[in-house]
Scaffold this motif. Sequence first.
Motif, PDB file in Angstrom:
ATOM      1  N   GLY A  57       0.796  -1.220   0.000  1.00 55.69           N
ATOM      2  CA  GLY A  57       0.000   0.000   0.000  1.00 55.69           C
ATOM      3  C   GLY A  57       0.824   1.263   0.000  1.00 55.69           C
ATOM      4  N   ALA A  58       1.993   1.234  -0.661  1.00 53.30           N
ATOM      5  CA  ALA A  58       2.862   2.403  -0.739  1.00 53.30           C
ATOM      6  C   ALA A  58       2.331   3.389  -1.780  1.00 53.30           C
ATOM      7  CB  ALA A  58       4.284   1.970  -1.090  1.00 53.30           C
ATOM      8  N   LEU A  59       3.001   4.537  -1.897  1.00 50.61           N
ATOM      9  CA  LEU A  59       2.692   5.562  -2.884  1.00 50.61           C
ATOM     10  C   LEU A  59       3.869   5.701  -3.829  1.00 50.61           C
ATOM     11  CD1 LEU A  59       1.320   8.230  -0.391  1.00 50.61           C
ATOM     12  CD2 LEU A  59      -0.039   6.761  -1.874  1.00 50.61           C
ATOM     13  N   ALA A  60       3.588   6.067  -5.083  1.00 47.96           N
ATOM     14  CA  ALA A  60       4.657   6.211  -6.064  1.00 47.96           C
ATOM     15  C   ALA A  60       4.295   7.288  -7.074  1.00 47.96           C
ATOM     16  CB  ALA A  60       4.908   4.885  -6.772  1.00 47.96           C
ATOM     17  N   PHE A  61       5.328   7.966  -7.585  1.00 51.84           N
ATOM     18  CA  PHE A  61       5.141   8.950  -8.644  1.00 51.84           C
ATOM     19  C   PHE A  61       6.480   9.170  -9.339  1.00 51.84           C
ATOM     20  CE2 PHE A  61       5.648  11.142  -4.542  1.00 51.84           C
ATOM     21  CZ  PHE A  61       6.781  11.909  -4.768  1.00 51.84           C
ATOM     22  N   THR A  62       6.433   9.827 -10.491  1.00 49.24           N
ATOM     23  CA  THR A  62       7.630  10.137 -11.266  1.00 49.24           C
ATOM     24  C   THR A  62       7.669  11.623 -11.560  1.00 49.24           C
ATOM     25  OG1 THR A  62       7.618   7.956 -12.314  1.00 49.24           O
ATOM     26  CG2 THR A  62       8.880   9.682 -13.411  1.00 49.24           C
ATOM     27  N   ILE A  63       8.845  12.250 -11.339  1.00 49.78           N
ATOM     28  CA  ILE A  63       9.036  13.663 -11.660  1.00 49.78           C
ATOM     29  C   ILE A  63      10.396  13.821 -12.323  1.00 49.78           C
ATOM     30  CG2 ILE A  63       9.288  16.004 -10.751  1.00 49.78           C
ATOM     31  CD1 ILE A  63       7.418  15.277  -8.490  1.00 49.78           C
ATOM     32  N   ASN A  64      10.389  14.378 -13.533  1.00 51.17           N
ATOM     33  CA  ASN A  64      11.632  14.698 -14.248  1.00 51.17           C
ATOM     34  C   ASN A  64      12.593  13.519 -14.331  1.00 51.17           C
ATOM     35  OD1 ASN A  64      10.705  17.340 -14.601  1.00 51.17           O
ATOM     36  ND2 ASN A  64      11.610  18.015 -12.664  1.00 51.17           N
ATOM     37  N   GLY A  65      12.071  12.368 -14.714  1.00 51.89           N
ATOM     38  CA  GLY A  65      12.920  11.211 -14.965  1.00 51.89           C
ATOM     39  C   GLY A  65      13.400  10.466 -13.746  1.00 51.89           C
ATOM     40  N   THR A  66      12.861  10.809 -12.578  1.00 53.22           N
ATOM     41  CA  THR A  66      13.204  10.102 -11.350  1.00 53.22           C
ATOM     42  C   THR A  66      11.930   9.536 -10.735  1.00 53.22           C
ATOM     43  OG1 THR A  66      15.095  11.546 -10.906  1.00 53.22           O
ATOM     44  CG2 THR A  66      14.204  10.326  -9.041  1.00 53.22           C
ATOM     45  N   GLY A  67      11.994   8.293 -10.298  1.00 53.72           N
ATOM     46  CA  GLY A  67      10.856   7.665  -9.642  1.00 53.72           C
ATOM     47  C   GLY A  67      10.968   7.789  -8.127  1.00 53.72           C
ATOM     48  N   TYR A  68       9.836   7.863  -7.455  1.00 54.74           N
ATOM     49  CA  TYR A  68       9.799   7.995  -5.998  1.00 54.74           C
ATOM     50  C   TYR A  68       8.800   6.990  -5.429  1.00 54.74           C
ATOM     51  CZ  TYR A  68      12.093  12.464  -6.896  1.00 54.74           C
ATOM     52  OH  TYR A  68      12.973  13.433  -7.324  1.00 54.74           O
ATOM     53  N   ILE A  69       9.205   6.326  -4.341  1.00 56.77           N
ATOM     54  CA  ILE A  69       8.317   5.441  -3.595  1.00 56.77           C
ATOM     55  C   ILE A  69       8.404   5.828  -2.128  1.00 56.77           C
ATOM     56  CG2 ILE A  69       7.818   3.068  -2.894  1.00 56.77           C
ATOM     57  CD1 ILE A  69       8.904   2.096  -5.529  1.00 56.77           C
ATOM     58  N   LEU A  70       7.252   5.889  -1.466  1.00 56.47           N
ATOM     59  CA  LEU A  70       7.232   6.323  -0.073  1.00 56.47           C
ATOM     60  C   LEU A  70       6.083   5.672   0.680  1.00 56.47           C
ATOM     61  CD1 LEU A  70       5.441   9.715   0.343  1.00 56.47           C
ATOM     62  CD2 LEU A  70       5.801   8.763  -1.933  1.00 56.47           C
ATOM     63  N   ALA A  71       6.189   5.758   2.003  1.00 51.77           N
ATOM     64  CA  ALA A  71       5.131   5.359   2.938  1.00 51.77           C
ATOM     65  C   ALA A  71       4.733   3.900   2.712  1.00 51.77           C
ATOM     66  CB  ALA A  71       3.956   6.313   2.829  1.00 51.77           C
ATOM     67  N   GLY A  72       3.436   3.557   2.915  1.00 51.07           N
ATOM     68  CA  GLY A  72       3.018   2.169   2.908  1.00 51.07           C
ATOM     69  C   GLY A  72       3.194   1.541   4.280  1.00 51.07           C
ATOM     70  N   SER A  73       2.965   0.240   4.367  1.00 51.57           N
ATOM     71  CA  SER A  73       2.962  -0.433   5.661  1.00 51.57           C
ATOM     72  C   SER A  73       3.727  -1.749   5.608  1.00 51.57           C
ATOM     73  CB  SER A  73       1.507  -0.707   6.086  1.00 51.57           C
ATOM     74  OG  SER A  73       1.452  -1.458   7.273  1.00 51.57           O
ATOM     75  N   ASP A  74       4.389  -2.061   6.713  1.00 55.95           N
ATOM     76  CA  ASP A  74       5.055  -3.352   6.879  1.00 55.95           C
ATOM     77  C   ASP A  74       5.110  -3.669   8.365  1.00 55.95           C
ATOM     78  OD1 ASP A  74       6.539  -5.680   6.103  1.00 55.95           O
ATOM     79  OD2 ASP A  74       8.340  -4.683   6.838  1.00 55.95           O
ATOM     80  N   ASN A  75       4.874  -4.931   8.716  1.00 56.30           N
ATOM     81  CA  ASN A  75       4.883  -5.354  10.116  1.00 56.30           C
ATOM     82  C   ASN A  75       3.972  -4.479  10.983  1.00 56.30           C
ATOM     83  OD1 ASN A  75       6.729  -7.586   9.933  1.00 56.30           O
ATOM     84  ND2 ASN A  75       8.376  -6.096   9.666  1.00 56.30           N
ATOM     85  N   ALA A  76       2.807  -4.135  10.419  1.00 63.29           N
ATOM     86  CA  ALA A  76       1.763  -3.376  11.113  1.00 63.29           C
ATOM     87  C   ALA A  76       2.170  -1.947  11.445  1.00 63.29           C
ATOM     88  CB  ALA A  76       1.319  -4.100  12.381  1.00 63.29           C
ATOM     89  N   LEU A  77       3.222  -1.443  10.782  1.00 62.77           N
ATOM     90  CA  LEU A  77       3.660  -0.077  11.003  1.00 62.77           C
ATOM     91  C   LEU A  77       3.665   0.689   9.688  1.00 62.77           C
ATOM     92  CD1 LEU A  77       6.711  -0.606  13.404  1.00 62.77           C
ATOM     93  CD2 LEU A  77       4.412   0.198  14.028  1.00 62.77           C
ATOM     94  N   VAL A  78       3.196   1.938   9.713  1.00 68.94           N
ATOM     95  CA  VAL A  78       3.276   2.801   8.544  1.00 68.94           C
ATOM     96  C   VAL A  78       4.702   3.329   8.425  1.00 68.94           C
ATOM     97  CG1 VAL A  78       2.462   4.941   7.506  1.00 68.94           C
ATOM     98  CG2 VAL A  78       0.839   3.414   8.629  1.00 68.94           C
ATOM     99  N   LYS A  79       5.283   3.214   7.254  1.00 60.71           N
ATOM    100  CA  LYS A  79       6.677   3.568   7.032  1.00 60.71           C
ATOM    101  C   LYS A  79       6.843   5.083   6.861  1.00 60.71           C
ATOM    102  CE  LYS A  79       9.049   0.649   7.017  1.00 60.71           C
ATOM    103  NZ  LYS A  79       9.624  -0.109   8.158  1.00 60.71           N
ATOM    104  N   THR A  80       7.983   5.599   7.321  1.00 68.42           N
ATOM    105  CA  THR A  80       8.228   7.036   7.337  1.00 68.42           C
ATOM    106  C   THR A  80       9.404   7.432   6.451  1.00 68.42           C
ATOM    107  OG1 THR A  80       9.655   6.858   9.285  1.00 68.42           O
ATOM    108  CG2 THR A  80       7.314   7.219   9.682  1.00 68.42           C
ATOM    109  N   ASP A  81       9.584   6.714   5.344  1.00 70.38           N
ATOM    110  CA  ASP A  81      10.697   7.031   4.454  1.00 70.38           C
ATOM    111  C   ASP A  81      10.207   7.282   3.036  1.00 70.38           C
ATOM    112  OD1 ASP A  81       9.948   4.387   4.199  1.00 70.38           O
ATOM    113  OD2 ASP A  81      11.977   3.595   4.005  1.00 70.38           O
ATOM    114  N   ILE A  82      11.037   7.966   2.265  1.00 69.19           N
ATOM    115  CA  ILE A  82      10.811   8.197   0.843  1.00 69.19           C
ATOM    116  C   ILE A  82      12.131   8.000   0.126  1.00 69.19           C
ATOM    117  CG2 ILE A  82      10.961  10.692   1.312  1.00 69.19           C
ATOM    118  CD1 ILE A  82       9.412  11.143  -1.295  1.00 69.19           C
ATOM    119  N   TRP A  83      12.080   7.313  -1.016  1.00 69.26           N
ATOM    120  CA  TRP A  83      13.283   6.968  -1.762  1.00 69.26           C
ATOM    121  C   TRP A  83      13.131   7.394  -3.222  1.00 69.26           C
ATOM    122  CZ3 TRP A  83      17.514   4.177   0.322  1.00 69.26           C
ATOM    123  CH2 TRP A  83      17.340   3.761   1.651  1.00 69.26           C
ATOM    124  N   ALA A  84      14.246   7.856  -3.792  1.00 66.54           N
ATOM    125  CA  ALA A  84      14.290   8.258  -5.198  1.00 66.54           C
ATOM    126  C   ALA A  84      15.071   7.217  -5.989  1.00 66.54           C
ATOM    127  CB  ALA A  84      14.954   9.626  -5.339  1.00 66.54           C
TER     128      ALA A  84
END
Length: 334
Positions: free
Chosen positions: A190-217
Amino acid sequence: MNHPRMLLWLFLAMLSLAACDSNDDEDTELIGNWTKSSQFEGLARSGAICFTIGDKAYVGLGTDGTDEFKDFWEYDPSLNTWRQRADFPGVARYQAAGFAVNGKGYIGTGYDGVNRLNDFWEFDPSTNTWTRKADFAGSARYGAVGLEIAGKGYLGTGHDGNTKKDFWQYDPTTDQWTQKASFGGDKRLGALAFTINGTGYILAGSDNALVKTDIWAYDPTTERWTERRKLELNDSDDEGDDYDYSAVPRMNGVAFVVNSLAYVTGGSNSGNLSSCWQYDPTSDTWTEKSAFEGATRTLAVGFGLGDRGYVGTGTSGSTRLDDFWMLAPNDDNQ
């Protein structure tokens, strides 16, 4: 004899001014205006899929909690209307993943209520036809993310019985999947993803019953993942480095891009969320925008067209929704 009275009046005046300043801070309005858009003409649903091609958006599949859907709809913002297109030919499903590349849309994976899926399909809006393509090369799953970067499709994360962090590239010219460097953060659903200017981003979502607090390019030229600022409270002693992004993380929300800025809203984190945040990848900063004005929801869809963003469908408690809302990101809230 008058000094005590003068001091009292001065003290009261100072309190009044402080109260006015406090109220002004509290009454500061966030920027961004949400208005109702044309209601989705299919049945109310959650876990649908969407992508954009040119100046139109496409929304379909999903579930009403009892039945899964395979209908597919086109939204034209110039007319503010929906038009039904050819039904998706695969099995009806929800929480699929997809993207659009070179004028065609692609949908695959998902859950049909019994089975996790890995089939993959191409939609050509010019002919209103679907074509089955090479099955997704990873494991059958749902709740994955899909995005397009530089003429290639990418699909990863999700749940196949276990939460995943693998990442795959799809080349539409060769109809082949290639496994790439795994997502840089932890596994997630259940993460979020988008693309801006040729770079992809994935962030948030859930694992082990915890909502994640990171974003990666993700840089497709080097296949490297780079972590950006944590989505947390950073109360640093370094001047100018204080921020509080702790309200951004969520699972099963929506993300869309308007004019090279990303927007995140909806989803849940200890309850459904209405807050809306704007991300500027150049400065790696988040700015809170006016809150989403529809019912709070999860498993909705969102897309950007022109200088507007759109959010609709989803589930609020046990109620499936069919409304759509439009965000003018730079307008005053009315």
